[in-house]
Design an enzyme around this catalytic site. Structure first.
Site, mmCIF file in Angstrom:
data_model
loop_
_atom_site.group_PDB
_atom_site.id
_atom_site.type_symbol
_atom_site.label_atom_id
_atom_site.label_comp_id
_atom_site.label_asym_id
_atom_site.label_seq_id
_atom_site.Cartn_x
_atom_site.Cartn_y
_atom_site.Cartn_z
ATOM 1 N N TYR A 85 0.852 -1.194 0.000
ATOM 2 C CA TYR A 85 0.000 0.000 0.000
ATOM 3 C C TYR A 85 0.886 1.242 0.000
ATOM 4 O O TYR A 85 1.902 1.300 0.701
ATOM 5 C CB TYR A 85 -0.915 0.034 1.230
ATOM 6 C CG TYR A 85 -1.781 1.279 1.257
ATOM 7 C CD1 TYR A 85 -2.923 1.350 0.480
ATOM 8 C CD2 TYR A 85 -1.414 2.383 2.025
ATOM 9 C CE1 TYR A 85 -3.699 2.503 0.464
ATOM 10 C CE2 TYR A 85 -2.187 3.542 2.017
ATOM 11 C CZ TYR A 85 -3.326 3.591 1.234
ATOM 12 O OH TYR A 85 -4.088 4.732 1.215
ATOM 13 N N GLN A 112 -9.633 11.108 10.237
ATOM 14 C CA GLN A 112 -10.806 10.868 9.395
ATOM 15 C C GLN A 112 -12.066 11.243 10.166
ATOM 16 O O GLN A 112 -11.994 11.593 11.343
ATOM 17 C CB GLN A 112 -10.850 9.403 8.931
ATOM 18 C CG GLN A 112 -10.048 9.128 7.678
ATOM 19 C CD GLN A 112 -10.325 7.750 7.092
ATOM 20 O OE1 GLN A 112 -10.524 6.782 7.818
ATOM 21 N NE2 GLN A 112 -10.316 7.657 5.777
ATOM 22 N N GLY A 175 -12.690 11.583 4.143
ATOM 23 C CA GLY A 175 -13.139 10.269 3.725
ATOM 24 C C GLY A 175 -13.621 10.250 2.286
ATOM 25 O O GLY A 175 -13.783 9.184 1.700
ATOM 26 N N ASP A 177 -12.209 11.288 -0.764
ATOM 27 C CA ASP A 177 -10.893 11.733 -1.213
ATOM 28 C C ASP A 177 -10.884 12.684 -2.404
ATOM 29 O O ASP A 177 -10.288 13.753 -2.352
ATOM 30 C CB ASP A 177 -10.029 10.520 -1.549
ATOM 31 C CG ASP A 177 -9.837 9.587 -0.361
ATOM 32 O OD1 ASP A 177 -10.523 9.773 0.655
ATOM 33 O OD2 ASP A 177 -9.015 8.678 -0.447
ATOM 34 N N TYR A 371 -15.000 6.920 -8.257
ATOM 35 C CA TYR A 371 -14.752 7.114 -6.832
ATOM 36 C C TYR A 371 -15.841 7.986 -6.193
ATOM 37 O O TYR A 371 -16.976 7.568 -6.108
ATOM 38 C CB TYR A 371 -13.344 7.690 -6.676
ATOM 39 C CG TYR A 371 -12.591 7.245 -5.435
ATOM 40 C CD1 TYR A 371 -12.725 5.952 -4.933
ATOM 41 C CD2 TYR A 371 -11.734 8.114 -4.775
ATOM 42 C CE1 TYR A 371 -12.017 5.546 -3.813
ATOM 43 C CE2 TYR A 371 -11.019 7.721 -3.651
ATOM 44 C CZ TYR A 371 -11.172 6.437 -3.171
ATOM 45 O OH TYR A 371 -10.472 6.047 -2.050
ATOM 46 N N GLU A 415 -16.541 -1.667 -2.799
ATOM 47 C CA GLU A 415 -16.252 -0.399 -2.145
ATOM 48 C C GLU A 415 -17.331 0.629 -2.492
ATOM 49 O O GLU A 415 -17.806 1.375 -1.640
ATOM 50 C CB GLU A 415 -14.879 0.083 -2.607
ATOM 51 C CG GLU A 415 -14.348 1.309 -1.915
ATOM 52 C CD GLU A 415 -12.948 1.667 -2.413
ATOM 53 O OE1 GLU A 415 -12.366 2.601 -1.848
ATOM 54 O OE2 GLU A 415 -12.447 1.022 -3.361
#
Length: 446
Positions: A85, A112, A175, A177, A371, A415
């Site tokens: 990552y 966050q 959160g 992004d 996203y 996600e």
């Protein structure tokens, strides 16, 4: 053909996902793309875990709180021993630069959204319903003071104008992004020539580049980290010097809501009365800040660019933040709820399920695969559904629940999802998607 699992199969698959992402020390956010512990992911994850094993859920939340900085901040990433990552702990260098950061486990240097008190509330309620009152009591006693210190840190270091509007210093702290909310503030971030070279790892783990932020966006993300490193993650210096400083209306609404929840939990566990009063005062001030951001022209709430000193009137799901915490006049609130459920948002006729996407399908910037620029996020729907239930809007809460379960019935636990086709996007077998599905399945309409 899209799979459609029954409730028993879906629950079993969600439990299997959480088990598969459990590395012993923590449940990672996702098996490949996110092999560590994320702050607000973990809050949601612990809720679903409570339906399976209350003690394990308590331990997961305690693991996150065990990485709390000495100054009270809960970091946005707690790193496992896993690799793969970026940016990893070496790029952050938090422990090397700031004595408040723990040496072990390693963490990032930002935070966050403060949803942890909401998670604590759900775990305690689930534990009590299962007869696990001792587990609930022990968790309350250990977690409550740490969450109070976390809220105190936000007030002390992230309310630079003293208005109750909580500021963020990086889009990652929201959160959300790469949300269009941050386009203008990010445009003012100019990466310097001394930005260290890097290699992105996310592109090889997601099917299409269009689902992820661009390289130019990543340059800005990493430059903001470099700015923080230069001031050694000193909380006040970061706020003074960061190229990005935005009053985040969604984070502020969550802070107001969570502060009220934490105050109630404090009353139940006999915490100091002065701290409970302080929490309720913080909640009132932040609720008023959220209400003050309401734009009478659009009917939505706005973020505030504190560097440019102007409102940000982008139309995103965050604009409905007042519905989470209250504070608007009744007429304005009713109009906002009607907009959320109406044809511009959740009621848009082309949507796969009647769930508000991250950007309205009628907006010119709607990108259904990218996203936070169009897809549907189940965890955001869970937050609205839970808040609606607390506010007595049961039919709206139940409708969100049923529509989200229909979206997640393919068992991919993505996600995020394409709002029109229902196609799973981003990372698959995402822990926080599995966990909110478990909570919905265990809590029938009512």
């Amino acid at each position: 053909m899209r799979p459609n699992l029954g409730s028993v199969q879906l629950a079993a698959s969600a439990a299997w996902t959480l088990s598969g992402n459990d590395i012993g020390t923590m449940i990672t956010a996702a098996p490949r793309l996110y092999p560590h512990m994320w702050s607000w992911d973990t809050a949601f994850i612990s809720i679903g875990l409570a339906h399976l094993n209350v003690a394990r859920a308590a331990r997961e939340l305690e693991t996150l709180l065990g990485a709390q900085w000495r100054n009270g901040m809960i970091p946005h990433i707690v790193f496992s021993e896993g690799t793969g990552y970026f940016p990893g702990p070496e790029r952050w260098g938090a422990a090397e630069l700031n004595a408040d950061a723990p040496n072990s486990p390693r963490t990032s240097g930002i935070c966050q959204p403060p949803v942890h008190a909401i998670a604590l509330r759900r775990i305690v309620d689930i534990a009590r319903s299962q007869g696990e009152r001792e587990v609930a009591f022990k968790l309350l006693k250990s977690a409550w003071p740490k969450l109070y210190r976390w809220h105190e840190w936000l007030v002390r270091h992230r309310d630079p104008l003293g208005t109750g509007m909580i500021a963020i210093v990086h889009g990652w702290e929201s959160g959300m992004d790469n949300s269009p909310r941050w386009d203008i503030p990010y445009a003012a971030v100019n990466p310097g020539p001394d930005l260290p070279a890097y290699v992105r790892l996310d592109r090889g783990l997601v099917a299409e580049d269009a689902e992820r932020p661009s390289d130019a966006e990543y340059d800005r993300y990493l430059w903001l980290i470099e700015e923080m490193r230069k001031v050694r993650y000193d909380a006040d210096a970061v706020v003074r010097t960061s190229s990005f400083l935005v009053g985040d209306v969604f984070v502020t609404a969550l802070f107001a809501l969570a502060s009220e929840v934490l105050a109630t939990l404090g009353e139940e566990s006999e915490q100091p009365a002065w701290q409970i009063r302080q929490l309720r005062g913080w909640a009132r001030r932040s609720r008023a800040a959220v209400a003050a951001s309401h734009d009478p022209l659009t009917g939505l709430a706005r973020d505030r660019d504190l560097r440019g000193d102007h409102w940000l009137s982008t139309s995103t799901i965050a604009g409905f933040a007042p519905l989470l915490c209250g504070g608007l006049p009744i007429d304005a609130e009713k109009a906002m709820l009607a907009t959320l459920t109406g044809p511009d948002w959740a009621g848009h006729p082309e949507l796969f399920a009647q769930i508000p996407p991250s950007v309205s399908p009628n907006d010119s910037g709607f990108r259904p695969r990218e996203y936070w620029r169009g897809p549907v996020w189940p965890v955001i729907a869970w937050l609205f559904g839970w808040a609606f239930e607390q506010r007595g809007w049961l039919s709206e809460s139940d409708h969100l629940r049923s529509e989200c379960l229909r979206l997640a019935a393919d068992g991919s636990f993505a996600e995020y999802y394409h709002p029109v086709t229902g196609e799973p996007l981003g990372s698959r077998q995402q822990s926080w998607t599995a966990t909110v599905v478990l909570d919905w399945l265990h809590c029938p309409p009512g």
